[in-house]
Design a protein around this motif. Sequence first.
Motif, PDB file in Angstrom:
ATOM      1  N   THR A 212      15.395 -56.398-130.013  1.00  0.00           N
ATOM      2  CA  THR A 212      14.931 -57.539-129.231  1.00  0.00           C
ATOM      3  C   THR A 212      13.556 -57.964-129.691  1.00  0.00           C
ATOM      4  O   THR A 212      12.955 -57.366-130.598  1.00  0.00           O
ATOM      5  CB  THR A 212      14.936 -57.221-127.725  1.00  0.00           C
ATOM      6  N   GLY A 220      16.436 -52.860-126.226  1.00  0.00           N
ATOM      7  CA  GLY A 220      17.357 -52.776-125.107  1.00  0.00           C
ATOM      8  C   GLY A 220      17.981 -54.120-124.831  1.00  0.00           C
ATOM      9  O   GLY A 220      17.396 -55.166-125.107  1.00  0.00           O
ATOM     10  N   ARG A 221      19.189 -54.083-124.274  1.00  0.00           N
ATOM     11  CA  ARG A 221      19.957 -55.305-124.064  1.00  0.00           C
ATOM     12  C   ARG A 221      19.322 -56.212-123.028  1.00  0.00           C
ATOM     13  O   ARG A 221      19.299 -57.420-123.191  1.00  0.00           O
ATOM     14  CB  ARG A 221      21.382 -54.932-123.630  1.00  0.00           C
ATOM     15  N   GLY A 222      18.808 -55.641-121.950  1.00  0.00           N
ATOM     16  CA  GLY A 222      18.261 -56.462-120.873  1.00  0.00           C
ATOM     17  C   GLY A 222      19.350 -57.054-120.012  1.00  0.00           C
ATOM     18  O   GLY A 222      20.538 -56.733-120.171  1.00  0.00           O
ATOM     19  N   LEU A 223      18.951 -57.904-119.080  1.00  0.00           N
ATOM     20  CA  LEU A 223      19.886 -58.434-118.086  1.00  0.00           C
ATOM     21  C   LEU A 223      20.618 -59.672-118.560  1.00  0.00           C
ATOM     22  O   LEU A 223      21.728 -59.953-118.137  1.00  0.00           O
ATOM     23  CB  LEU A 223      19.133 -58.735-116.787  1.00  0.00           C
ATOM     24  N   SER A 224      19.974 -60.452-119.411  1.00  0.00           N
ATOM     25  CA  SER A 224      20.570 -61.701-119.900  1.00  0.00           C
ATOM     26  C   SER A 224      19.663 -62.251-120.989  1.00  0.00           C
ATOM     27  O   SER A 224      18.561 -61.744-121.184  1.00  0.00           O
ATOM     28  CB  SER A 224      20.680 -62.714-118.755  1.00  0.00           C
ATOM     29  N   PRO A 225      20.089 -63.309-121.700  1.00  0.00           N
ATOM     30  CA  PRO A 225      19.185 -63.896-122.696  1.00  0.00           C
ATOM     31  C   PRO A 225      17.856 -64.364-122.095  1.00  0.00           C
ATOM     32  O   PRO A 225      16.881 -64.534-122.812  1.00  0.00           O
ATOM     33  CB  PRO A 225      19.997 -65.082-123.235  1.00  0.00           C
ATOM     34  N   ALA A 226      17.798 -64.503-120.770  1.00  0.00           N
ATOM     35  CA  ALA A 226      16.547 -64.903-120.128  1.00  0.00           C
ATOM     36  C   ALA A 226      15.643 -63.708-119.842  1.00  0.00           C
ATOM     37  O   ALA A 226      14.488 -63.893-119.450  1.00  0.00           O
ATOM     38  CB  ALA A 226      16.832 -65.652-118.822  1.00  0.00           C
ATOM     39  N   SER A 227      16.132 -62.508-120.019  1.00  0.00           N
ATOM     40  CA  SER A 227      15.273 -61.308-119.955  1.00  0.00           C
ATOM     41  C   SER A 227      15.857 -60.282-120.913  1.00  0.00           C
ATOM     42  O   SER A 227      16.412 -59.271-120.497  1.00  0.00           O
ATOM     43  CB  SER A 227      15.149 -60.774-118.530  1.00  0.00           C
ATOM     44  N   PRO A 228      15.713 -60.581-122.207  1.00  0.00           N
ATOM     45  CA  PRO A 228      16.460 -59.868-123.244  1.00  0.00           C
ATOM     46  C   PRO A 228      15.776 -58.598-123.714  1.00  0.00           C
ATOM     47  O   PRO A 228      15.482 -58.426-124.895  1.00  0.00           O
ATOM     48  CB  PRO A 228      16.543 -60.911-124.369  1.00  0.00           C
ATOM     49  N   GLN A 229      15.494 -57.681-122.818  1.00  0.00           N
ATOM     50  CA  GLN A 229      14.945 -56.383-123.195  1.00  0.00           C
ATOM     51  C   GLN A 229      15.127 -55.443-122.025  1.00  0.00           C
ATOM     52  O   GLN A 229      15.385 -55.853-120.910  1.00  0.00           O
ATOM     53  CB  GLN A 229      13.452 -56.495-123.536  1.00  0.00           C
ATOM     54  N   SER A 230      14.955 -54.156-122.310  1.00  0.00           N
ATOM     55  CA  SER A 230      14.989 -53.090-121.300  1.00  0.00           C
ATOM     56  C   SER A 230      16.380 -52.927-120.681  1.00  0.00           C
ATOM     57  O   SER A 230      17.398 -53.189-121.324  1.00  0.00           O
ATOM     58  CB  SER A 230      13.908 -53.332-120.238  1.00  0.00           C
TER      59      SER A 230
ATOM     60  N   TYR B  32      13.142 -70.507-124.579  1.00  0.00           N
ATOM     61  CA  TYR B  32      14.414 -70.260-123.893  1.00  0.00           C
ATOM     62  C   TYR B  32      14.996 -71.562-123.374  1.00  0.00           C
ATOM     63  O   TYR B  32      16.211 -71.814-123.491  1.00  0.00           O
ATOM     64  CB  TYR B  32      14.202 -69.267-122.743  1.00  0.00           C
ATOM     65  N   MET B  38      15.198 -66.225-126.189  1.00  0.00           N
ATOM     66  CA  MET B  38      13.795 -65.928-125.937  1.00  0.00           C
ATOM     67  C   MET B  38      13.230 -64.998-127.010  1.00  0.00           C
ATOM     68  O   MET B  38      12.212 -64.343-126.804  1.00  0.00           O
ATOM     69  CB  MET B  38      13.669 -65.285-124.553  1.00  0.00           C
ATOM     70  N   GLN B  39      13.908 -64.946-128.143  1.00  0.00           N
ATOM     71  CA  GLN B  39      13.390 -64.107-129.225  1.00  0.00           C
ATOM     72  C   GLN B  39      12.080 -64.707-129.752  1.00  0.00           C
ATOM     73  O   GLN B  39      11.780 -65.867-129.527  1.00  0.00           O
ATOM     74  CB  GLN B  39      14.443 -63.964-130.328  1.00  0.00           C
ATOM     75  N   SER B  58      14.175 -60.770-132.581  1.00  0.00           N
ATOM     76  CA  SER B  58      15.200 -60.282-133.474  1.00  0.00           C
ATOM     77  C   SER B  58      16.012 -61.465-134.007  1.00  0.00           C
ATOM     78  O   SER B  58      16.576 -62.239-133.221  1.00  0.00           O
ATOM     79  CB  SER B  58      16.082 -59.306-132.707  1.00  0.00           C
ATOM     80  N   ARG B  61      19.700 -61.286-132.996  1.00  0.00           N
ATOM     81  CA  ARG B  61      19.928 -61.646-131.588  1.00  0.00           C
ATOM     82  C   ARG B  61      19.747 -63.156-131.358  1.00  0.00           C
ATOM     83  O   ARG B  61      20.505 -63.767-130.614  1.00  0.00           O
ATOM     84  CB  ARG B  61      18.952 -60.839-130.731  1.00  0.00           C
ATOM     85  N   GLU B  65      22.266 -66.007-129.727  1.00  0.00           N
ATOM     86  CA  GLU B  65      21.915 -66.681-128.475  1.00  0.00           C
ATOM     87  C   GLU B  65      21.574 -68.159-128.608  1.00  0.00           C
ATOM     88  O   GLU B  65      21.791 -68.947-127.691  1.00  0.00           O
ATOM     89  CB  GLU B  65      20.697 -65.974-127.838  1.00  0.00           C
ATOM     90  N   LEU B 185      14.787 -60.075-112.469  1.00  0.00           N
ATOM     91  CA  LEU B 185      14.073 -59.687-113.688  1.00  0.00           C
ATOM     92  C   LEU B 185      13.028 -58.609-113.427  1.00  0.00           C
ATOM     93  O   LEU B 185      12.697 -57.812-114.304  1.00  0.00           O
ATOM     94  CB  LEU B 185      13.407 -60.948-114.263  1.00  0.00           C
ATOM     95  N   ARG B 189       8.130 -65.400-113.399  1.00  0.00           N
ATOM     96  CA  ARG B 189       7.246 -65.902-114.460  1.00  0.00           C
ATOM     97  C   ARG B 189       6.345 -67.009-113.931  1.00  0.00           C
ATOM     98  O   ARG B 189       6.771 -67.868-113.154  1.00  0.00           O
ATOM     99  CB  ARG B 189       8.077 -66.398-115.639  1.00  0.00           C
ATOM    100  N   ASP B 251      18.709 -64.681-113.989  1.00  0.00           N
ATOM    101  CA  ASP B 251      19.058 -65.447-115.188  1.00  0.00           C
ATOM    102  C   ASP B 251      17.961 -66.446-115.542  1.00  0.00           C
ATOM    103  O   ASP B 251      18.234 -67.564-115.984  1.00  0.00           O
ATOM    104  CB  ASP B 251      20.397 -66.168-115.007  1.00  0.00           C
TER     105      ASP B 251
END
Lengths: 393, 393
Positions: A212, A220-230, B32, B38-39, B58, B61, B65, B185, B189, B251
């Motif tokens: 990421t 880490g994958r994260g919850l979604s592309p809007a929080s793409p880590q952990s 995003y 959000m890379q 990444s 990734r 996305e 999340l 933000r 999300d």
Amino acid sequence: MSEYRMRIERLQQKLLAEGLDAFVVTQNVDLYYLTGSMQTGYLLVPAAGEPRFFVRRSVHRAQEESAVPVEALGSFRSLGQQITEAFPALGSAGKIRLAAEYDVLPVQQFLRLQDLLPHAEWADGSLLIRELRMIKSPYELGCIREAARLIDEALEDALGRLQAGMTEVEVMSGVEHFIRRRGHLGLMRVRGYNQEIITGMLGAGEAAAEPTYFDGPAGGRGLSPASPQSASRRPIGAGEPILIDIGCCVDGYVIDQTRTAVIGELPEDLERAYAVSEDILRRTEGMLKPGTPCDKLYTQSVQWAKEAGLAEHYMGFGGDQVKFLGHGIGLEIDELPVLARGFKYGLEPGMVIAIEPKFTFPKRGVVGIENSYVITPDGFEKLTISREGLLRL
Amino acid sequence: MSEYRMRIERLQQKLLAEGLDAFVVTQNVDLYYLTGSMQTGYLLVPAAGEPRFFVRRSVHRAQEESAVPVEALGSFRSLGQQITEAFPALGSAGKIRLAAEYDVLPVQQFLRLQDLLPHAEWADGSLLIRELRMIKSPYELGCIREAARLIDEALEDALGRLQAGMTEVEVMSGVEHFIRRRGHLGLMRVRGYNQEIITGMLGAGEAAAEPTYFDGPAGGRGLSPASPQSASRRPIGAGEPILIDIGCCVDGYVIDQTRTAVIGELPEDLERAYAVSEDILRRTEGMLKPGTPCDKLYTQSVQWAKEAGLAEHYMGFGGDQVKFLGHGIGLEIDELPVLARGFKYGLEPGMVIAIEPKFTFPKRGVVGIENSYVITPDGFEKLTISREGLLRL
């Protein structure tokens, strides 16, 4: 009070050494470091003489908290006049040189400051203030130890509850609930642009190995592309590495540590990779003493990873590898020094560094360990107190 | 995909109207919004033609996305060349005009961009991109409704558990645990420099009434001078107003709402002030339709507070008052429009606004209500679904 006086004096020495007339401090964490207050305003630290904190809000609260004299800021427009009244030397006709935190200050606010003080010449003071904060006082070490104690308790609590089938975010939310009730701020402050950390990274198997944007070895994958880590919503399974890279922020100070757990047993090659990460950490500890160059710690660790046949997996996989072994921690998670190429600092007593050798196996997971250390005159002291070794559940 | 194409096209129309050749987008949330990823990287949107997303990490990734074509960024140094190769018109000898997000982009990174593209003339594109994001699509409204549903569940859960003697942070950590397990999340933000929000503000009595740096009507004591806002360790008592100003981020999209609760009964004057806040909200709803100027909503509400004899308590107390009635929400909690003086926007269908009349009583607490609304062609639709009225426990 003497703590803040010392910090201001050290900053003033650096200003003098750089031929700067004053530092205009604007960032919340830097303001807190230098005044003891995080209220909104502009701290002006002259190269000599008493600093002043021009506060927008809350003035009342800043007056209670700040070790530096507070002056109410009428409006942003009046700041230029207030500065020149408080510091006549800066208001004189001659050219003055001011520093600001270029690494965090947004362009828009910088342009407004330039407009306010048209006769000033500006310089990037980021490194100056980050180097100042790099060396921790005994008070600061006490705060970091307190955070270390709390995250150890949270880890043991999580290990006691972790079962196959729980999702990563379910386990992570348990850690967060545990530390938050006991004084965790709710996030860990990070200085880097666009970087954000809640409580670190908790991930298992293929989800943990997903690369990421985050500037760390395990994304880490994260919850979604809007929080793409952990942490993700993936259930944790038996026989896969569970990376628990967590920290907390107590009274402003963060701790950072990583442990690897498994429900049942790990495949042999991953267990060996974990052992190599511990071995790299032990051998790195052997170099932790004043004088060792920071970049050497990284390049040496790369060599060890290579000798173990794991170069491609070290600190991320392939093109997504990050090029460092560790980083300073304190009020922020990404402080100086960085253990990476180009960082020529020699280790000094009072530096606090998180060291995190890790190995990523695409589609399979991440293994590794991370401790935080303070450099002492004789070597180092470990600040993280959690038990080591592969944690079998 | 058509969602992102539409966003890019609207940005391009704005670039053309402003005589700008391209926008260099760098902030994670704006990236995003425009690409779906959000890379870390630089999105170049030319005034005409296809945009390109130069990604540092990444890359893999981002390719999965992003709705915008992705190109691997060799190094920052190579970005200038990659841009001029991909967009020959920008590389030609003539002067070009580029926009960047001056409101969030740090000076250091801006100077590096200027170095890379020495023939460019730069302009502040902050307003342009924030105005673009101000009007929400049906897809975005769906995300915000989902967040509204979740925070309503969390509120009911918290009300069911709230008892005298629990600390503010204990109740808040319960809210956070509830929403985090279900996809929050972990923070909300915020675009403003130095501003940070975990889950909003939960505070009671004198602690809630403490002013703070945060750009909102209710600050709160917080945990320490290092996190001087929101929930504190003070136990909640009977007969004092409990302000529950919470939201979540699902999300990527946030919701914001406030309810006031009390264990037992409120003193009569505070109960009346709460009723006035509901009354102001109802009367403001009567003005929510396309064409109403945003600043008028604020100035009218000040008038109503004055008529109720509560001017001094409105939106903070005395010198710590904030001068607005509400704010846009979306991917960030501090979006456009702001309901404040100087914001001349007329309401438009698709705007989503949190409206939060509140009254602060020093040493006693804060009362108020907040709903989030979307403006429709005929008026408005309420997005927050929690029950209203003073919540008696």
